[in-house]
Scaffold this active site. Structure first.
Site, PDB file in Angstrom:
ATOM      1  N   HIS A  75       0.835  -1.216   0.000  1.00 41.35           N
ATOM      2  CA  HIS A  75       0.000   0.000   0.000  1.00 41.35           C
ATOM      3  C   HIS A  75       0.864   1.258   0.000  1.00 41.35           C
ATOM      4  O   HIS A  75       0.515   2.258   0.638  1.00 41.35           O
ATOM      5  CB  HIS A  75      -0.941   0.026   1.210  1.00 41.35           C
ATOM      6  CG  HIS A  75      -1.945  -1.094   1.237  1.00 41.35           C
ATOM      7  ND1 HIS A  75      -3.230  -0.960   0.776  1.00 41.35           N
ATOM      8  CD2 HIS A  75      -1.844  -2.378   1.659  1.00 41.35           C
ATOM      9  CE1 HIS A  75      -3.882  -2.111   0.929  1.00 41.35           C
ATOM     10  NE2 HIS A  75      -3.058  -2.990   1.452  1.00 41.35           N
ATOM     11  N   ASN A 148     -10.250  -2.983   2.665  1.00 41.61           N
ATOM     12  CA  ASN A 148      -9.985  -2.938   1.225  1.00 41.61           C
ATOM     13  C   ASN A 148     -11.285  -2.711   0.469  1.00 41.61           C
ATOM     14  O   ASN A 148     -12.371  -2.758   1.059  1.00 41.61           O
ATOM     15  CB  ASN A 148      -9.376  -4.261   0.754  1.00 41.61           C
ATOM     16  CG  ASN A 148      -7.881  -4.359   1.070  1.00 41.61           C
ATOM     17  OD1 ASN A 148      -7.201  -3.351   1.257  1.00 41.61           O
ATOM     18  ND2 ASN A 148      -7.386  -5.586   1.116  1.00 41.61           N
TER      19      ASN A 148
HETATM   20 FE1  HDD Z   1      -2.468  -4.875   5.363  1.00 38.43          FE
HETATM   21  C1  HDD Z   1      -1.057  -1.822   5.076  1.00 38.43           C
HETATM   22  C2  HDD Z   1      -5.460  -3.621   4.308  1.00 38.43           C
HETATM   23  C3  HDD Z   1      -3.778  -8.050   5.316  1.00 38.43           C
HETATM   24  C4  HDD Z   1       0.312  -6.039   6.855  1.00 38.43           C
HETATM   25  N1  HDD Z   1      -3.122  -3.084   4.784  1.00 38.43           N
HETATM   26  C5  HDD Z   1      -2.386  -1.935   4.735  1.00 38.43           C
HETATM   27  C6  HDD Z   1      -3.202  -0.848   4.295  1.00 38.43           C
HETATM   28  C7  HDD Z   1      -4.448  -1.363   4.073  1.00 38.43           C
HETATM   29  C8  HDD Z   1      -4.393  -2.768   4.385  1.00 38.43           C
HETATM   30  C9  HDD Z   1      -5.658  -0.605   3.589  1.00 38.43           C
HETATM   31  C10 HDD Z   1      -2.739   0.574   4.080  1.00 38.43           C
HETATM   32  C11 HDD Z   1      -2.986   1.432   5.279  1.00 38.43           C
HETATM   33  C12 HDD Z   1      -2.568   2.844   4.967  1.00 38.43           C
HETATM   34  O1  HDD Z   1      -3.204   3.468   4.107  1.00 38.43           O
HETATM   35  O2  HDD Z   1      -1.600   3.300   5.572  1.00 38.43           O
HETATM   36  N2  HDD Z   1      -4.240  -5.695   4.820  1.00 38.43           N
HETATM   37  C13 HDD Z   1      -5.373  -4.990   4.518  1.00 38.43           C
HETATM   38  C14 HDD Z   1      -6.490  -5.896   4.468  1.00 38.43           C
HETATM   39  C15 HDD Z   1      -6.013  -7.144   4.729  1.00 38.43           C
HETATM   40  C16 HDD Z   1      -4.604  -7.015   4.976  1.00 38.43           C
HETATM   41  C17 HDD Z   1      -7.920  -5.485   4.185  1.00 38.43           C
HETATM   42  C18 HDD Z   1      -6.741  -8.453   4.824  1.00 38.43           C
HETATM   43  C19 HDD Z   1      -7.964  -8.553   5.189  1.00 38.43           C
HETATM   44  N3  HDD Z   1      -1.835  -6.715   5.938  1.00 38.43           N
HETATM   45  C20 HDD Z   1      -2.534  -7.892   5.862  1.00 38.43           C
HETATM   46  C21 HDD Z   1      -1.775  -8.949   6.490  1.00 38.43           C
HETATM   47  C22 HDD Z   1      -0.609  -8.368   6.953  1.00 38.43           C
HETATM   48  C23 HDD Z   1      -0.675  -6.980   6.582  1.00 38.43           C
HETATM   49  C24 HDD Z   1      -2.217 -10.377   6.623  1.00 38.43           C
HETATM   50  C25 HDD Z   1       0.545  -8.963   7.691  1.00 38.43           C
HETATM   51  C26 HDD Z   1       0.539 -10.028   8.389  1.00 38.43           C
HETATM   52  N4  HDD Z   1      -0.659  -4.081   5.813  1.00 38.43           N
HETATM   53  C27 HDD Z   1       0.311  -4.734   6.484  1.00 38.43           C
HETATM   54  C28 HDD Z   1       1.478  -3.843   6.869  1.00 38.43           C
HETATM   55  C29 HDD Z   1       1.034  -2.477   6.277  1.00 38.43           C
HETATM   56  C30 HDD Z   1      -0.307  -2.793   5.656  1.00 38.43           C
HETATM   57  C31 HDD Z   1       2.819  -4.348   6.487  1.00 38.43           C
HETATM   58  C32 HDD Z   1       1.988  -1.742   5.365  1.00 38.43           C
HETATM   59  C33 HDD Z   1       2.018  -0.332   5.829  1.00 38.43           C
HETATM   60  C34 HDD Z   1       1.261  -0.316   7.046  1.00 38.43           C
HETATM   61  O3  HDD Z   1       0.799  -1.551   7.329  1.00 38.43           O
HETATM   62  O4  HDD Z   1       1.054   0.651   7.765  1.00 38.43           O
HETATM   63  O5  HDD Z   1       1.579  -3.781   8.253  1.00 38.43           O
END
Ligand code: HDD
Length: 689
Positions: A75, A148
């Protein structure tokens, strides 16, 4: 004139190179010292070396060198906006969450939309999931709903997330392709992960190429829990529905938009909000109890499944309006830190293994990105309600405990003792009872990977089904390793025979593989769910959409005005395009400023077009490749067009059929044109082709 006069006294900007004074504040260093010369570093003699004592220079370059922070690992590309959430009615019977207690109450929110796979500088119209993350600044703390635009996910267990993301992003040796899944590694992984099939249907559908952030849904994905003041818990799933209606672009449009305007989605949100056309979403919930969960066909803890709205309706509980762009992109949109772990009293997690893993990841990643455990001191992340705790120090600490106590329990009491736990309310985990052996195990209730994928496919209109087959064919055509293509076909056979056959035909596969071995037999009895189709849930108005009006010198002022008036009455916007930039002189002699020249504004960036050259200029326009392309793609993308007789000269050269269809409407019928545009596209043209 001496060299110093040239650069400092007048500056290269001549008279525009203003000095401070009056309303113009002085330029200073970080610590407030006024700067006398920001054009020349301090040097010995006119052509000598620069001096290290030049603190203003060193401070400026030092800061510049450190301007970047790590982009989000997923993202990375996103765009944010401020707004408010308004509660429709009290939900105190089902949740103690303060935000849902009082009808009509408004709560400040910040939203960040994003793509997932592309890097920070990638284009907006990638085929991808869109992030839909909302931070509610409630009176009892920040609640982040990090969702999402698709209600399911690729994987069931967070332990697979790094693999999924590695496979989707650029391949590690070549570092390409950027922002797309059309490559071997992604489909290699996916074809070995049957649990991803439902999500694959969604990302191969038009959901993955939304027309704008304003026209897409959002989903909390997981089952969460609502808990009321009596401690009674129920499951809840969150849905955002755009008041603007759903809309997507065609894949061919996406490709063109990415070239013409890689910031298309950003620009769209910016323009809408800056012009006062505030986008709005309704928040809805599916609330259900353990009894419903127990009898439902699938496990409600499995993030690869939905609960169809036709089985459990979505109850609207409030609306969100986005009405202010950030003052500064970096300070707000880049530094905002969302965490699934940020819940408030009255809301609790479920045991969904994906959610459980996310709760670790989002906290952890902020430290990497923002560099300090004090990232919640950054204004965009700080709660708007009072907060008190004993956490202290660390890089960039802005809020430290006051007074003597920085621990508890303490016996200091009064002003000196600091905050204490609340006796009532507060965050309390729902006391769900569990027992079992410690094991790395997946419940058999998570085993059906195909049935809901099929349900999604059969719920689409034929046009949408064709887009899915085309998308799969395109993506797999980029996969060089033939066995991977066959593995995917083997899965598609478990989803729908027609889909598998269409993709096989597109890929030139003659020997269809055997269906993949499913963990449990796929079901074919799930009914269609109309809520899953975009075309079945389109808007009933053309409001918020954009018309591209192609004009020349001499264009008929009455035709222009009639369409502009009808568009305005509908709440749509018109942009003027000419053969070259600047302006055109209309039939009555008025000079009209243009927004674009046709070379820079393909029809793909508009929802509908009006092509209104003057008789004199039509030949000239028809000689321009960009103008011919404008007309040809309007036709090819099933767009509605208003046109005049002179435009037929262009149409003939652009290869349009002589017999136009009902999607091409004479400019004299401006109101009829706008009314037709409400359908967004004239699909009859596709069916006729
Ligand atoms: Fe995630 C970012 C949504 C599964 C780890 N995720 C991130 C963002 C969104 C989502 C909208 C951007 C937030 C922003 O605008 O700063 N992610 C989802 C959804 C998931 C999902 C709807 C499943 C239902 N994500 C998911 C899993 C993991 C992550 C299974 C890790 C185990 N996601 C992350 C992260 C991020 C992220 C690495 C990257 C930047 C942040 O968090 O702040 O932690």
């Amino acid at each position: 004139m001496s060299a110093k006069d040239y650069t400092t006294e007048t500056g290269s900007g001549g008279e525009l190179h203003q000095k401070a004074g009056g309303d113009v504040p002085p330029l200073t260093t970080q610590v407030g010292a006024p700067v006398s010369d920001d054009q020349n570093s301090l040097r010995v003699g006119r052509r000598g070396p620069t001096l290290i004592e030049d603190q203003a220079f060193r401070e400026k370059i030092f800061h510049f060198d450190h301007e970047r922070i790590p982009e989000r690992v997923v993202h990375a590309r996103g765009y944010g906006a401020h707004g408010y959430f308004e509660t429709y009615e009290s939900l105190s019977d089902i949740t103690a969450a303060d935000i849902f207690q009082r009808a009509g109450e408004k709560t400040e929110v910040f939203v960040r939309f994003s793509t997932v796979a592309g890097n920070k500088g990638s284009m907006d119209l990638a085929r991808d999931v869109r992030g839909f993350a909302v931070k509610f600044y409630t009176k009892e703390g920040n609640w982040d709903l990090v969702g999402n635009n698709i209600p399911v996910f690729f994987i069931q267990d967070a332990i697979k997330f790094p693999d999924l993301v590695h496979a989707a992003k650029q391949e590690p040796d070549s570092d390409f392709p950027q922002a797309q899944t059309a490559h071997d590694n992604f489909w290699d992984f996916i074809s070995l992960m049957p649990e991803s099939m439902h999500m694959i249907m969604w990302i191969m559908s038009d959901r993955a190429i939304p027309r704008s952030f304003r026209f897409m849904q959002g989903f909390g994905v997981h089952s969460f829990r609502f808990v009321n003041a009596a401690g009674e818990a129920r499951f809840v799933k969150f849905h955002w529905k755009p008041k603007q209606g759903l809309q997507s672009v065609l894949w061919d449009e996406a490709l063109r938009i990415n070239g013409a305007d890689p910031d298309f989605h950003r620009r769209d949100l910016w323009t809408a909000i800056q012009s006062g056309d505030y986008p709005e979403w309704e928040l809805g919930v599916q609330v259900f109890d353990d009894a419903f969960a127990d009898q439902f066909d699938f496990d409600v803890l499995d993030a690869t499944k939905i609960i169809p709205e036709e089985i459990l309706p979505v109850r609207p509980i409030g609306r969100m309006v986005l009405n202010r762009m950030p003052d500064n992109f970096f300070a707000e949109t880049e530094q905002v830190a969302f965490q699934t772990g940020n819940i408030v009293p009255g809301i609790d997690f479920s045991e969904d293994p994906l959610l459980q893993g996310r709760n670790f990841s989002y906290l952890d990643t902020q430290l990497k990105r923002l560099g300090s455990p004090n990232f919640n001191h950054i204004p965009i992340n700080a709660p708007r309600c009072p907060f008190h705790h004993f956490q202290q120090d660390g890089h960039m600490a802005m809020h430290n405990p006051r007074g003597r106590a920085n621990y508890e329990p303490n016996s200091w009491g009064g002003d000196q003792g600091g905050p204490r736990e609340v006796a009532q309310g507060g965050i309390r985990a729902v006391p769900v009872a569990y027992s079992g052996e410690k094991a790395r195990i997946r419940s058999e209730t998570f085993a059906d990977h195909y049935s809901q994928a099929r349900q999604f496919y059969i719920s689409q209109t034929p046009v949408e089904q064709k887009h899915m087959a085309d998308a799969l064919t395109f993506e797999l055509s980029k996969v060089k390793t033939k066995p991977i293509r066959l593995r995917m076909l083997a899965h598609l056979l478990n989803i729908h025979e027609d889909l598998a056959q269409a993709v096989a035909a597109g890929l030139g596969v003659k020997d269809m593989p055997a269906p993949a071995q499913p963990a449990v037999p796929p079901r074919t009895d799930l009914p269609e769910s109309p809520a899953l189709s975009i075309l079945k849930n389109g808007p009933d108005s053309f409001a918020g959409r954009k018309i591209g009006m192609l004009l020349t010198d001499g264009s008929d002022v009455a035709q222009v005005k009639a369409i502009v008036d009808a568009a305005q009455a509908e709440g749509a916007m018109v942009q003027f395009i000419g053969p070259i930039a600047g302006s055109v002189v209309l039939s009555d002699g008025t000079e009209l400023d243009l927004d674009e020249m046709v070379e820079g504004a393909p029809s793909a960036v508009f929802d509908a077009v009006a092509i209104l050259p003057s008789d004199d200029q039509a030949e000239m326009l028809a000689k321009m490749a960009a103008a011919r392309d404008f007309a040809a793609t309007t036709w090819a993308h099933y767009k509605f067009a208003a046109f005049n007789d002179a435009a037929r000269v262009l149409f003939a050269k652009a290869g349009l059929p002589q017999e136009l269809d009902e999607g091409f409407i004479p400019a004299s019928d401006a109101k009829g044109f706008i009314a037709a545009c409400r359908d967004l596209r004239f699909w009859g043209r596709k069916n006729a082709a």
